[in-house]
Design an enzyme around this catalytic site. Sequence first.
Site, PDB file in Angstrom:
ATOM      1  CG  ASP A  72      -6.685  -2.896   0.451  1.00 39.37           C
ATOM      2  OD1 ASP A  72      -7.643  -3.021  -0.327  1.00 39.37           O
ATOM      3  OD2 ASP A  72      -5.641  -3.544   0.342  1.00 39.37           O
ATOM      4  CG  ASN A 141       5.435  -6.765  -1.179  1.00 39.35           C
ATOM      5  OD1 ASN A 141       4.315  -7.275  -1.090  1.00 39.35           O
ATOM      6  ND2 ASN A 141       5.650  -5.486  -0.915  1.00 39.35           N
ATOM      7  CG  HIS A 143       1.067  -6.548  -0.337  1.00 38.65           C
ATOM      8  ND1 HIS A 143       1.639  -5.526  -1.072  1.00 38.65           N
ATOM      9  CD2 HIS A 143      -0.024  -6.911  -1.038  1.00 38.65           C
ATOM     10  CE1 HIS A 143       0.921  -5.308  -2.147  1.00 38.65           C
ATOM     11  NE2 HIS A 143      -0.104  -6.137  -2.156  1.00 38.65           N
ATOM     12  CD  GLU A 148       3.338  -2.922   0.902  1.00 36.88           C
ATOM     13  OE1 GLU A 148       3.558  -4.113   0.628  1.00 36.88           O
ATOM     14  OE2 GLU A 148       3.388  -2.014   0.060  1.00 36.88           O
TER      15      GLU A 148
HETATM   16  C1  GLP Z   1      -2.962  -4.922  -4.169  1.00 39.76           C
HETATM   17  C2  GLP Z   1      -4.084  -5.017  -3.114  1.00 39.76           C
HETATM   18  C3  GLP Z   1      -4.133  -6.411  -2.549  1.00 39.76           C
HETATM   19  C4  GLP Z   1      -4.002  -7.376  -3.715  1.00 39.76           C
HETATM   20  C5  GLP Z   1      -2.589  -7.361  -4.187  1.00 39.76           C
HETATM   21  C6  GLP Z   1      -2.348  -8.171  -5.466  1.00 39.76           C
HETATM   22  O1  GLP Z   1      -2.084  -3.893  -3.939  1.00 39.76           O
HETATM   23  N1  GLP Z   1      -4.020  -4.087  -2.041  1.00 39.76           N
HETATM   24  O2  GLP Z   1      -5.332  -6.599  -1.826  1.00 39.76           O
HETATM   25  O3  GLP Z   1      -4.297  -8.674  -3.299  1.00 39.76           O
HETATM   26  O4  GLP Z   1      -2.112  -6.044  -4.277  1.00 39.76           O
HETATM   27  O5  GLP Z   1      -2.792  -7.494  -6.583  1.00 39.76           O
HETATM   28  P1  GLP Z   1      -2.903  -8.157  -8.002  1.00 39.76           P
HETATM   29  O6  GLP Z   1      -3.963  -9.184  -7.894  1.00 39.76           O
HETATM   30  O7  GLP Z   1      -3.285  -7.043  -8.927  1.00 39.76           O
HETATM   31  O8  GLP Z   1      -1.585  -8.751  -8.308  1.00 39.76           O
END
Ligand code: GLP
Length: 247
Positions: A72, A141, A143, A148
């Site tokens: 992304d 959440n 995702h 989402e």
């Molecule tokens: C982000 C990314 C995801 C990631 C997730 C967890 O928003 N788009 O690809 O896996 O949220 O992030 P973190 O590892 O900082 O908790």
Amino acid sequence: MGVNKMRIIRARDYKDMSEKAASIIWAQMLLKKNSVLGLATGGTVLGIYEILCEKYKEGELDFSSVKTLNLDEYVGLEGRHPQSYRHYMDKNLFEKVNILKNNTFLPNGLAEDLKRECKDYDETIRQLGPIDLQLLGLGRNGHIGFNEPDDHFEDNTHVRRLNETTIKDNSRFFEMGEEVPKSAITMGIKPIMESKAVLLAVSGVEKAKALKAVLNGPVTPSVPGSILGKHENLIVVADLDALMHVE
Ligand code: GLP
């Protein structure tokens, strides 16, 4: 439902989780020099990239034939913006190893025609795919990428308005007062499910509820990561904090 080959690798803590997950990517690259790796951003996977960079420095890893597809990118941030995912990947991995920049792919969050950009990214995935190993983090959440919680799973690359919790969670990476983008382009569920293996990396108590919903709950688009229960080759590497509610 197909044969579920989910494997859960239990790690003691963040460092241990990073080492175990990195060793799986390392093994993938040893087994197939020209692997197509699906890559993720965020705090969880930083330790994994650090270890891969070290292994490269020690002469253990060769990225020269590897191709990467990221999940992304924020809409509206240019590649040089310190919080863009392009910048994150360049800084934390690509510039530190011998990968060819032309072999690294992320959606372009600055594209004038975002619909076209989504279609083009799906075409890139189609040409390079299927992904050999897809690395994923997990949102609080549930995702994956920026898929989402919703009332349906979105198969293809799409522009997604981010939930308030996600904006809040990701604001920690931005400067005080700086606005977190409200939307992002994300790979859809299909290429993730079509990848030959998925490596889900999870750490910390704040992810424990989401991980339980993914591993023990029903498959539902309100917890996007729950679809991974249907993947034929899912490897979960999680630390004890993240696994505290998992049965
Ligand atoms: C982000 C990314 C995801 C990631 C997730 C967890 O928003 N788009 O690809 O896996 O949220 O992030 P973190 O590892 O900082 O908790």
